[in-house]
Scaffold this active site. Sequence first.
Site, PDB file in Angstrom:
ATOM      1  N   SER A 443      75.507 -34.014  52.547  1.00  0.00           N
ATOM      2  CA  SER A 443      75.040 -32.806  52.151  1.00  0.00           C
ATOM      3  C   SER A 443      75.771 -31.929  52.988  1.00  0.00           C
ATOM      4  O   SER A 443      76.256 -30.880  52.265  1.00  0.00           O
ATOM      5  CB  SER A 443      73.675 -32.446  52.106  1.00  0.00           C
ATOM      6  OG  SER A 443      73.456 -32.571  53.622  1.00  0.00           O
ATOM      7  N   HIS A 464      76.586 -36.749  45.837  1.00  0.00           N
ATOM      8  CA  HIS A 464      75.208 -36.622  47.528  1.00  0.00           C
ATOM      9  C   HIS A 464      74.422 -36.487  46.175  1.00  0.00           C
ATOM     10  O   HIS A 464      74.620 -35.028  45.020  1.00  0.00           O
ATOM     11  CB  HIS A 464      76.130 -34.747  47.600  1.00  0.00           C
ATOM     12  CG  HIS A 464      74.746 -33.623  47.811  1.00  0.00           C
ATOM     13  ND1 HIS A 464      75.381 -32.350  47.959  1.00  0.00           N
ATOM     14  CD2 HIS A 464      73.631 -34.224  49.011  1.00  0.00           C
ATOM     15  CE1 HIS A 464      73.983 -32.222  48.434  1.00  0.00           C
ATOM     16  NE2 HIS A 464      72.952 -32.663  48.976  1.00  0.00           N
ATOM     17  N   GLU A 476      76.648 -34.095  42.415  1.00  0.00           N
ATOM     18  CA  GLU A 476      77.849 -33.332  43.709  1.00  0.00           C
ATOM     19  C   GLU A 476      78.906 -34.735  43.659  1.00  0.00           C
ATOM     20  O   GLU A 476      78.497 -35.338  44.770  1.00  0.00           O
ATOM     21  CB  GLU A 476      77.587 -32.908  44.522  1.00  0.00           C
ATOM     22  CG  GLU A 476      78.298 -31.910  44.581  1.00  0.00           C
ATOM     23  CD  GLU A 476      77.233 -30.725  45.491  1.00  0.00           C
ATOM     24  OE1 GLU A 476      78.223 -29.926  45.263  1.00  0.00           O
ATOM     25  OE2 GLU A 476      76.693 -30.744  46.494  1.00  0.00           O
ATOM     26  N   ASN A 514      75.324 -27.045  48.680  1.00  0.00           N
ATOM     27  CA  ASN A 514      74.888 -26.142  50.180  1.00  0.00           C
ATOM     28  C   ASN A 514      75.019 -25.236  50.619  1.00  0.00           C
ATOM     29  O   ASN A 514      74.645 -24.373  51.217  1.00  0.00           O
ATOM     30  CB  ASN A 514      74.609 -27.521  51.080  1.00  0.00           C
ATOM     31  CG  ASN A 514      73.816 -28.722  50.475  1.00  0.00           C
ATOM     32  OD1 ASN A 514      72.487 -28.266  50.259  1.00  0.00           O
ATOM     33  ND2 ASN A 514      74.149 -29.537  51.531  1.00  0.00           N
TER      34      ASN A 514
END
Length: 731
Positions: A443, A464, A476, A514
Amino acid sequence: MSDFHYSVDADGVATITWDIENRSMNVLSMEGLAELDAHIDTALGDDAVKGVIVTSGKPDFAGGMDLNVIARMKEMAGDQPEKGLFDGIMSMHATLRKIERAGMDPKKLKGGKPIVAALPGTALGIGLEIPLACHRIIAADNPKAKIGLPEIMVGIFPGAGGTTRLARKLGAMAAAPFLLEGKLSEPKKAKGVGIIDEVVPGDDLLARAKEWVLNATDADLVKPWDAKGYKMPGGAPYHPAGFMTFVGASAMINGKTQGVYPAAKALLSAVYEGALVPFDTALKVEARWFTHVLMNPSSSAMIRSLFINKEALEKGANRPQVEDEKVAKLGVLGAGMMGAGIAYVAANAGIEVVLIDAQQEAAEKGKAHAEGILDKGMKRGKVSEAKKAEVLGRITPTTDYSALEGCDLVVEAVFEDPKIKAEVTAKAEAVLPEDAIFATNTSTLPISDLARASKRPEQFIGIHFFSPVDKMLLVEIIRGQQTGDRAVAKALDFVRQIRKTPIVVNDARFFYANRCIIPYINEGMRLVREGVAPALVENAAKLMGMPLGPLQLVDETSLDLGAKIAKATRAAMGDAYPDGDVDEVVFWMVEQDRLGRKAGAGFYEYDAKGKRTGLWSGLAEKFPQAEVQPDLITVQHRLMFVQALEAVRALEQGVLTDIREGDVGAILGWGFAPWSGGPFSWLDMLGAGFAVEVCDRLEADHGPRFQAPQMLRGMAEGAGSFYETSRGRAA
């Protein structure tokens, strides 16, 4: 090429079969509606036809309306889009009302021809609204089929009579879960609540439909709302019981939507007002409210992001042009919660999985995680014993890396430690086929750095997943500096296999999701440090449509994880590190052993079962609340802009290459105000000029994190928008 096919058998029963060529699921277009209307006219005008069966030539009946039709209605209407939409919707009502009245004498309610819907499988949206207009709905006993009206989930509501018919058929209270929550049911449960009339074995479906047509009486054709003396189940709005139903429904909607989702309020208005007038007038009321919703920029943005763009991404809109790369055998390294979740979703999609951990006990525990999910499914009647055994049989837990032989994709899901990741990469590549793709689930760590441990960096990619893997829809995919097209295609095909939505981004610390969500969490903690009341922070976010306030979100993800990320980011950025003020809050909370939900103590208090009981009063001792609190709009702007501006920077810097992925990823990845359609849609809704004004004000008051990116400022100067740019036109 026809969408609907018409035939008449020797007994005088006409069958209208919905079967769109080259599509796995039927969806209704305006051309299809015209065909259906013409076939109904043919059947009603032919004296030899005794009745009609409406069915599908596919395993399912229909998946709904082609929502691109709405855009076409607007375009065709020129400078009167409202009229174009209203007229288009009323043409649907006219066809469905023609089915419902079926040629009967409007006064005597006799002489009509019976029309039955025979549903072999799933019937959603317009795929249920058409059957609701028929005189009887018979469904095949197909537990995998979904029956319902999910329109509310994409920012609209059932506008082809489904709202009015279901509310009048079941009553407002019983219809509420299906209309206001988009609840879907398998056929037997749909029959149990009264949505459909019969469930029969699949092989008997058409025979039973024909039998009903040939034996139907005039009384069988009259809908309750067309009969004299009709009373709405549960009471109309002016009835004491009905009045209380609508009061409760209004409170429920405002509680769940915080007033930011226009479709829910419009739906309730259509039901309430429609219940006060005759049925045909109620359909006009529904059409007016539906038009009102479709003209709302929120609904347009939700349809674009959650239906059109999401579907395009799932079909591989940005997939490199290479041959099919479906996964046959998957290796998962690390059997913790993330690795175990990945193993489950892959096995559940029919992929053979090797689940590796350093200890056999840990690997077995990872497989047990899948068993736990399947057991819950069995309790809800969604999973059979045979299905459970089949899925678990695909997962092989082991410590032996040689079991990876034959895997065409490996997903590494070990600790966020570059050294550990490098070790397992080397071990896996020692036994993997030369053409296998290696993916790391991380992440925060840059993919290009992790790829240095690989012998084949062009076959190394980031995938991800979001936690919990079995529930979160977004994945992702991160392209490293040396990642090749084949690796990207492999990752996209894998995500499609496990029925999730992919976005592809380029490599950078925190990638896309993120890098946007961390500033949101941090801004919430900054506000607390400044003396803003935690309740104001949390409620400001929820009133903007965020599913979780920033303080609740950091409790869910854990504060010690936040501390680890902060230390790693500070080490990587050095003097450029911007979040020292936030660290004061995070590190102090960790010192107090308030690590979040998992510890039963964080920004919130928790009871013994882990349920939140309220915000922690001890925060005020360390961070006293200011006597003068900021206004709600200022707090909301800080929480929303800090996310949206980071999304724009990601686009500006080439981390994002497609705003569709930015909007869809934001909604599915961290719940960015779904009513807005995502950060780019939200900024377009505000207008670049106004957005820059707000940014300049926030920057002056709170610092450079609110500085308007040049891309946004350029749009403000040129009166442009994201969806009008070259990237937007591609969307």
